[in-house]
Design an enzyme around this catalytic site. Sequence first.
Site, PDB file in Angstrom:
ATOM      1  N   LEU A  98      12.034 -19.933  -3.983  1.00  0.00           N
ATOM      2  CA  LEU A  98      10.944 -19.083  -3.473  1.00  0.00           C
ATOM      3  C   LEU A  98       9.703 -19.312  -4.314  1.00  0.00           C
ATOM      4  CD1 LEU A  98       9.999 -16.625  -1.657  1.00  0.00           C
ATOM      5  CD2 LEU A  98      10.581 -15.172  -3.607  1.00  0.00           C
ATOM      6  N   HIS A 141       3.118   3.519  -8.798  1.00  0.00           N
ATOM      7  CA  HIS A 141       2.956   2.098  -9.114  1.00  0.00           C
ATOM      8  C   HIS A 141       4.207   1.560  -9.809  1.00  0.00           C
ATOM      9  CE1 HIS A 141      -1.060   2.279  -7.683  1.00  0.00           C
ATOM     10  NE2 HIS A 141      -1.550   2.980  -8.681  1.00  0.00           N
ATOM     11  N   ASP A 171       0.835  -1.205   0.000  1.00  0.00           N
ATOM     12  CA  ASP A 171       0.000   0.000   0.000  1.00  0.00           C
ATOM     13  C   ASP A 171       0.873   1.259   0.000  1.00  0.00           C
ATOM     14  OD1 ASP A 171      -2.296   1.463   0.018  1.00  0.00           O
ATOM     15  OD2 ASP A 171      -2.787   1.111   2.118  1.00  0.00           O
TER      16      ASP A 171
HETATM   17  C1  FPP Z   1      -1.701   0.313  -3.352  1.00  0.00           C
HETATM   18  O1  FPP Z   1      -1.307   1.637  -3.451  1.00  0.00           O
HETATM   19  C2  FPP Z   1      -1.147  -0.469  -4.437  1.00  0.00           C
HETATM   20  C3  FPP Z   1      -1.870  -1.010  -5.446  1.00  0.00           C
HETATM   21  C4  FPP Z   1      -3.338  -0.846  -5.554  1.00  0.00           C
HETATM   22  C5  FPP Z   1      -1.233  -1.775  -6.520  1.00  0.00           C
HETATM   23  C6  FPP Z   1       0.025  -2.518  -6.202  1.00  0.00           C
HETATM   24  C7  FPP Z   1       0.789  -2.616  -7.441  1.00  0.00           C
HETATM   25  C8  FPP Z   1       2.147  -2.586  -7.557  1.00  0.00           C
HETATM   26  C9  FPP Z   1       3.038  -2.579  -6.415  1.00  0.00           C
HETATM   27  C10 FPP Z   1       2.807  -2.517  -8.888  1.00  0.00           C
HETATM   28  C11 FPP Z   1       2.468  -3.557  -9.869  1.00  0.00           C
HETATM   29  C12 FPP Z   1       2.752  -4.932  -9.426  1.00  0.00           C
HETATM   30  C13 FPP Z   1       3.388  -5.854 -10.166  1.00  0.00           C
HETATM   31  C14 FPP Z   1       3.398  -7.238  -9.678  1.00  0.00           C
HETATM   32  C15 FPP Z   1       4.123  -5.555 -11.382  1.00  0.00           C
HETATM   33  P1  FPP Z   1      -2.418   2.770  -3.569  1.00  0.00           P
HETATM   34  O2  FPP Z   1      -2.500   3.162  -4.988  1.00  0.00           O
HETATM   35  O3  FPP Z   1      -3.688   2.320  -2.962  1.00  0.00           O
HETATM   36  O4  FPP Z   1      -1.736   3.885  -2.709  1.00  0.00           O
HETATM   37  P2  FPP Z   1      -2.468   5.039  -1.882  1.00  0.00           P
HETATM   38  O5  FPP Z   1      -3.291   4.352  -0.826  1.00  0.00           O
HETATM   39  O6  FPP Z   1      -1.322   5.806  -1.316  1.00  0.00           O
HETATM   40  O7  FPP Z   1      -3.281   5.819  -2.864  1.00  0.00           O
END
Ligand code: FPP
Length: 234
Positions: free
Chosen positions: A128, A34, A17
Amino acid sequence: MMTRTFHIPGHVAIIMDGNGRWASARALPRFEGHREGAKAVRRAAEAAIRLGIQTLTLYAFSSDNWKRPKAEVSALLLLFRHYLLTEIEECRRQGIRLSIIGRRDRLPGDLIPLIESAEGETAPGSRLHLRLAVDYSSRDAILNAARNARTREEFTAVLGPDVDLLIRTAGEQRLSDFLLWECAYAEMVFLPLPWPDFGEQSLREALAAYGRRVRKFGALPEATAGRALEYASS
Ligand code: FPP
């Protein structure tokens, strides 16, 4: 140098997150958060191998993330596609077995063969097991499991191993429909840093916190159990 040893959890799951907040704090578009987050995925997997973790499950895209603006959903799927296209060789080299958990029927059609070949090509990896949760809802996974599985063991066989340590970054303290069954006895560690800043040090910090926990699974810790027995028989 002082070395510290901790009991290493077999299955670590992470709610990644804070990508958006990481980007906003730098006046960057959310997509950049992201993109930086995808780099942290690789760091986390490499650190997990070094630390001897067997299974790492990462929450990459929840079934509720479809509710986000179309552009952000496309950006996340694009990153996932890019990951499948560019990281597989590295996964193979490092002995990482990759699995994708979650629904596949709503993903863009061209992702399916990429997922299948990534899983096939990395299947022999034994250092892993990296599980990426994409279009994932734990409630849906449990409902699906309940259609066939009848015992706890069968549920575990369908859903995957119990989580030992659940980490969530960026300060929020909730499960957000992630591995609800598997986290029945998970220890939870909430780290304040946003996911793009996550690295080996963060994982070590979470493992250190895990090492200080006393896991009881509803029973009593060994020493206390012994005392309780003495007390009962006196
Ligand atoms: C939460 O941050 C994160 C996500 C909804 C997506 C997670 C994705 C990645 C880490 C990148 C892509 C993954 C791969 C496997 C290539 P948020 O956007 O909710 O953050 P915020 O709460 O600060 O808005």
